[in-house]
Design an enzyme around this catalytic site. Structure first.
Site, PDB file in Angstrom:
ATOM      1  N   GLU A 108      55.246  73.389   4.178  1.00  0.00           N
ATOM      2  CA  GLU A 108      54.482  72.538   5.088  1.00  0.00           C
ATOM      3  C   GLU A 108      54.632  72.990   6.543  1.00  0.00           C
ATOM      4  O   GLU A 108      54.924  72.189   7.435  1.00  0.00           O
ATOM      5  CB  GLU A 108      54.913  71.069   4.928  1.00  0.00           C
ATOM      6  CG  GLU A 108      54.715  70.539   3.509  1.00  0.00           C
ATOM      7  CD  GLU A 108      55.066  69.058   3.368  1.00  0.00           C
ATOM      8  OE1 GLU A 108      55.848  68.554   4.192  1.00  0.00           O
ATOM      9  OE2 GLU A 108      54.532  68.414   2.448  1.00  0.00           O
ATOM     10  N   GLU A 135      53.598  69.127  -4.665  1.00  0.00           N
ATOM     11  CA  GLU A 135      54.494  67.970  -4.646  1.00  0.00           C
ATOM     12  C   GLU A 135      53.672  66.698  -4.803  1.00  0.00           C
ATOM     13  O   GLU A 135      52.660  66.529  -4.119  1.00  0.00           O
ATOM     14  CB  GLU A 135      55.292  67.892  -3.338  1.00  0.00           C
ATOM     15  CG  GLU A 135      56.208  69.069  -3.071  1.00  0.00           C
ATOM     16  CD  GLU A 135      56.936  68.955  -1.734  1.00  0.00           C
ATOM     17  OE1 GLU A 135      56.954  67.838  -1.155  1.00  0.00           O
ATOM     18  OE2 GLU A 135      57.467  69.975  -1.258  1.00  0.00           O
TER      19      GLU A 135
END
Length: 484
Positions: A119, A266
């Site tokens: 991220e 995720e």
């Protein structure tokens, strides 16, 4: 004979169902914990539960050794703080040699992906990795290609869903576009991924939609229906997962790559640390998600199989809680590898089916640290609670969490015990300037479990300065709450 045929048919049906259920699922294996299960124990746990894909956050030697020979598909990772170094092609080639190619042999580690960063374009990172992510991705994939593994091992960048969105004037999935401030970087990345036949990896968290907005419709975070679906040109959206995923599909379509493969890196639901983080909601979420994945229903714009990695495998008691106290409670297993709630990975929703827990786990003695019942001078109690919570996990004490109902004495005992357990029950760790005492009576209360820590050689009794500093502000806020 007839019974044998029926039994064989039943096995075949189960295998077909399992392929849609278990085999399409991976898990994220994070290791930010003071006391870690041995990697060999975790790998056996994965195998016992039929989990055949795992996503890591590094390429740590003992983890890789444990995965060798298991045939579990693995996504290894390069942490964000190494992205700048990977801008050097020689450094990238060396990383690939040490962490990929030397494990890529028959009986080695079945590496399928390399996650380049995690991220890296989060808005909270303030563009720290904006100019280092793509060069790292390019060099890592090119190094893999040069090593002769480009057809079987792909580099990808796990990204948060904040890299795209729909305008406030038209908040529907079909209007999805990449963020304007990173549109050039995103276009560059997705074109490179496409050239190398690598997937786009996205992390989607319906829980965070609920956490960030108290007015967010609760039912929309789950999969069991809403009274008012969002209508997008005749397509009804009844949950935020589908809407989020299809917003990405539209964003990719806008740059000419609408058919690009997407992996959900995720997705999950935490079980503590917030009023919406609990086992009931986690059960509701997974009992909606898993049957959908098993059926290969997909989303309105991608009505097909989706590769998904659940987040996460185990609770991690030293993860930074800057995003929220829930960060330490994403595991479908507790810190000790024991299942938290019934869960059927096949998607059949057997209500009494539990995952298989870690085997042969040993624990410290049945001893707890508590506030002395006869403690009189409590003028230093606040400082001692602050110390205990800085160097242990007190997140279950926060508002709406599992131990929120304790009184002031209970809060102190919980904090003292967590520190005591984290220090492997050393006698000196239960003193707190004479305010604490060791007891062999279980002092757990109602839904609040006073933990006994695992006995393990893989410990870290001191948190890193980075973790401590990132936790100080939330801990101070928590302390003020505890002493009210």
């Amino acid at each position: 004979m007839m019974w044998s045929r029926l039994r064989l048919l039943g096995i075949l049906v189960l295998l077909i169902w399992d392929k849609g259920g278990v085999e399409s699922l991976g898990v994220n294996w994070g290791t930010m914990a003071t006391h870690k299960l041995a990697p060999t124990v975790v790998v056996e746990m994965l195998k016992d539960n039929g989990i055949k894909k795992v996503k890591l956050f590094d390429a740590e030697q003992s983890t890789m050794n444990a995965l060798a020979g298991s045939d579990i598909e693995v996504m290894v990772a390069i942490p964000n703080d190494q992205l700048s170094a990977m801008g050097s092609y020689d450094r990238a080639k060396e990383w690939v040699r040490r962490n990929v190619t030397r494990f890529s042999f028959k009986g080695g580690v079945n590496i399928k992906y390399v996650a380049v960063g995690n991220e890296p374009f989060l808005t909270s990172y303030n563009n720290s990795f904006l100019n280092t992510t793509f060069p790292a991705l390019r060099n890592i994939q090119n190094a893999i290609n040069e090593a002769g593994f480009g057809d079987s091992i792909k580099a990808t960048v796990p990204l948060n869903a904040d890299v795209y969105g729909s305008p406030a004037s038209n908040p529907v999935p079909s209007a999805g576009r990449f963020r304007t401030d990173i549109s050039d970087q995103m276009t560059q990345i997705v074109q490179f991924l496409n050239q190398n036949k690598a997937p786009f990896t996205i992390n989607i968290y319906p829980f965070l939609s609920l956490y960030a907005n108290e007015h967010f419709p609760v039912d929309y975070a789950f999969f069991d229906g809403v009274t008012s679906p969002i209508d997008d040109n005749g397509i009804p959206y009844t949950n935020v997962f589908d809407a989020n995923f299809d917003t990405l599909v539209s964003s990719l379509k806008a740059v000419g790559l609408g058919d690009m493969e997407i992996i959900v890196g995720e997705v999950g639901w935490p079980t503590d640390g917030d009023r919406n983080a609990n086992t009931n909601y986690a059960l509701r979420f997974y009992r909606g998600l898993l049957p959908r994945l098993a059926s290969n229903k997909g989303t309105p714009l991608r009505p097909t199989y989706i590769e998904v990695y659940l987040f996460g495998l185990l609770d991690e008691d030293i993860k930074s809680i800057a995003p929220g106290n829930f960060e330490r409670h994403w595991g479908i297993f507790r810190y000790d590898g024991q299942p938290k709630f019934p869960m059927d990975l096949s998607g059949q929703n057997s209500v009494d089916k539990y995952l298989v827990g870690a085997r042969d786990v040993t624990y410290l003695a049945n001893r707890w640290c508590m506030l002395r019942p006869d403690a009189k001078d409590v003028s230093k109690l606040a400082d001692n609670i602050n110390f205990a919570c800085t160097f242990s996990d007190c997140t279950p004490l926060g508002y709406g969490s599992s131990c929120n109902g304790l009184d002031a004495n209970g809060n102190a005992s919980y904090a003292f015990n967590m520190y005591f357990q984290g220090q492997n029950q050393k006698p000196s760790a239960c003193n707190f300037e004479g305010l604490a005492v060791v007891t062999d009576q279980n002092i757990s209360q109602a839904n609040c479990n006073f933990t006994i820590q695992m006995a393990t050689t893989s410990t870290s009794t001191r948190l890193s300065e980075e973790v401590v500093l990132s936790s100080l502000l939330p801990i101070t806020t928590l302390l003020l709450f505890l002493l009210l």
